[in-house]
Design an enzyme around this catalytic site. Structure first.
Site, PDB file in Angstrom:
ATOM      1  N   PRO A  45       0.838  -1.204   0.000  1.00  8.68           N
ATOM      2  CG  PRO A  45      -0.664  -1.550   1.722  1.00  8.68           C
ATOM      3  CD  PRO A  45       0.655  -2.018   1.215  1.00  8.68           C
ATOM      4  CG  HIS A 206      -3.312   0.832   7.570  1.00 13.62           C
ATOM      5  ND1 HIS A 206      -2.357   0.419   8.469  1.00 13.62           N
ATOM      6  CD2 HIS A 206      -2.711   1.797   6.808  1.00 13.62           C
ATOM      7  CE1 HIS A 206      -1.243   1.102   8.283  1.00 13.62           C
ATOM      8  NE2 HIS A 206      -1.435   1.938   7.272  1.00 13.62           N
ATOM      9  N   GLY A 207      -4.237  -1.780  10.451  1.00 17.55           N
ATOM     10  CA  GLY A 207      -4.175  -1.671  11.904  1.00 17.55           C
ATOM     11  C   GLY A 207      -2.789  -1.318  12.387  1.00 17.55           C
ATOM     12  CG  HIS A 209       2.363   1.792   9.483  1.00 18.46           C
ATOM     13  ND1 HIS A 209       2.313   1.729   8.115  1.00 18.46           N
ATOM     14  CD2 HIS A 209       3.059   0.685   9.876  1.00 18.46           C
ATOM     15  CE1 HIS A 209       2.938   0.645   7.693  1.00 18.46           C
ATOM     16  NE2 HIS A 209       3.415   0.002   8.756  1.00 18.46           N
ATOM     17  CE1 TYR A 211      -1.480   7.596   9.505  1.00 20.62           C
ATOM     18  CE2 TYR A 211      -0.584   5.449   8.895  1.00 20.62           C
ATOM     19  CZ  TYR A 211      -0.543   6.833   8.819  1.00 20.62           C
ATOM     20  OH  TYR A 211       0.414   7.453   8.080  1.00 20.62           O
ATOM     21  N   GLY A 336      11.550  -2.358   3.702  1.00 21.73           N
ATOM     22  CA  GLY A 336      12.881  -2.153   3.138  1.00 21.73           C
ATOM     23  C   GLY A 336      13.499  -3.382   2.508  1.00 21.73           C
ATOM     24  NE  ARG A 358      11.712   2.930   0.496  1.00 22.12           N
ATOM     25  CZ  ARG A 358      12.832   2.834   1.194  1.00 22.12           C
ATOM     26  NH1 ARG A 358      13.680   3.829   1.205  1.00 22.12           N
ATOM     27  NH2 ARG A 358      13.083   1.747   1.890  1.00 22.12           N
TER      28      ARG A 358
END
Length: 455
Positions: A45, A206-207, A209, A211, A336, A358
């Site tokens: 995402p 999304h659970g 980072h 949020y 990463g 990325r």
């Protein structure tokens, strides 16, 4: 034509790569419930700030279509379940009919290329600004500001991006009242319903980072004294209510969750992240989920962690192993990863799939590049969060069909020749030869092939 060539090559021409070398698991097929993946390189995402007026644009169809492969899995950028869930400029939602219709076109673009796509659903909670918020009115009057488990702001070391590009402090949130929490759970359920109507193959909650769901999970944020705060059981309650509601709506095999127990993004600390993660996973095991997506603690708000930052790396690795062993289903890791690290993770059993962010931004045909050992494009970080519908979004170069055909032909012929050559040692892995030859084929215009790869 370029999309179709890439998709076909991934699905139809990579079987020799999988069969010849057991170490190429990242490119091996995988059963994911009713989904049959041809490889395990997943689009992570990625918030890109291109959804003008909170709705996908025509450019989204191209962006996701470029990255679709036959039998490959994509996860959308985080999609808000309500207006109050927005925390980035021009990030998309799925709470209106117009948004649903626009997402349907994106899904169709992916399905036309034989790919699968999950919609990641989120609510940013306190990680927002009054600019993005609507005021809520009830019997006691207007309620202002972002919502959260707490009334404490995101630490000032973290900044929020506003539409004009200015980085500002996050606004002070208001703590959700107990009776309001069920309303937010309903927003997630309704968003999941909309995602199914748009044709998505599943949803990822999304659970992670820092949020909203993570703001309830972590005791470094959650300071409530009701049934949603205090003990780890109480702090997991909101997350599990959301998951139960979504699973009831769309089914466990079409539902996944992303978590980051160890990560402190946006000030999301926990005093015992391992206990938190294990407790949450123990309840997720009962839901027959498509997969569990776990972010490894390799990133900070300044980018990748420097080596000196990893004093607790071994403990983090042990924690990730515990999470992996605790979950009874498929596990996806992110954080990463390179091609080699992804191969190692799948080969060693740490993960079933790896999501790439990325690298996938800059390389729309990333699975193919991984398969034939092609060099990777470099990403332009200055365009990651701009609003231009083309620059830094749709203009990254893909391998030309001629490059792919030449690489595939050279690799296959040379492998066949080498396999018949009695001087080749039996212990030599054919996969490594393929990788070396394909890399040289991509550089053929700059240097001649080595003797072992010449036809």
């Amino acid at each position: 034509m370029q999309h179709r060539t890439t998709s076909t090559l991934i699905a139809d021409h990579l079987s020799p790569y999988r069969e010849d070398d057991i170490h190429s698991n990242l490119l091996a097929p995988l059963e994911l419930g009713n989904i049959h993946l041809s490889h395990r390189v997943v689009l992570a995402p990625l918030t890109r700030c291109r959804a003008l007026n909170y709705a996908p644009q025509d450019a989204h169809q191209v962006f996701y279509g470029q990255r679709a492969t036959k039998g490959g899995l994509l996860i959308t950028e985080a999609v808000a379940v309500s207006q109050e869930g927005i925390g980035f400029p021009h990030s998309p939602g799925i709470w209106t009919k117009e948004q649903l219709q626009r997402w349907r076109r994106v899904v169709q673009a992916v399905h036309d290329r034989g790919g699968y796509i999950f919609c990641q659903l989120w609510h940013v909670g306190r990680a927002s600004h009054t600019y993005y918020q609507t005021n809520v009115e009830d019997a006691k009057g207007l309620l202002y500001g972002p919502i959260s488990s707490t009334a404490r702001k995101v630490p000032e070391s973290w900044k929020i991006r506003l539409p004009d590009g200015i980085m500002a402090d996050y606004s002070k949130p208001r703590a959700l009242r107990t009776h309001e929490i069920s309303e937010v759970v309903e927003q997630f359920r309704h968003a999941a319903q909309n995602a199914m109507q748009a044709g998505f193959d599943g949803v990822e909650i999304h659970g992670a980072h820092g949020y909203l769901i993570d703001q309830f999970l972590k005791d470094g944020i959650n300071d409530r004294d009701d049934e949603y705060g205090g003990s780890v059981e109480n702090r997991c309650r909101f997350a599990l209510e959301v998951m139960s509601a979504v699973v009831s709506e769309v089914g466990g095999p079409r539902t996944a969750m992303r978590i980051s127990p160890i990560i402190d993004h946006l000030g999301a600390y926990d005093s015992d992240p391992v206990a938190l993660g294990l407790h949450l996973i123990s309840h997720l095991n009962n839901m027959n989920l498509a997969y569990l997506h776990i972010t490894e603690p390799r990133m900070t708000n300044q980018g990748p962690k420097p080596m000196t930052f990893n004093a607790g790396k071994r403990n983090e690795e042990r924690s990730m192993q515990m999470f992996r062993r605790a979950f009874n289903g498929r596990v996806m890791l992110s954080g990463g990863y390179t091609r080699e690290k992804g191969m190692d993770a799948v080969r060693g059993g740490a993960a079933d799939m790896i999501s790439y962010g990325r690298l996938f931004i800059a390389n729309p045909d990333l699975p193919l590049r991984f398969a034939i050992g092609a060099e990777l494009n470099e990403g332009d970080r200055s365009t990651y969060y701009t609003h231009d519908q083309v620059k830094g979004y749709l203009d990254y170069a893909m391998l030309k069909p001629s490059q792919v055909a030449v690489a595939q032909g050279w690799v296959d012929k040379n492998i066949e020749d080498m396999a018949q050559n009695k001087t080749v040692k039996k212990k030599l892995h054919l996969q490594e030869l393929k990788r070396q030859c394909s890399m040289q084929s991509n550089r053929a215009s700059l240097a001649p092939l080595s003797p072992s790869c010449r036809t």
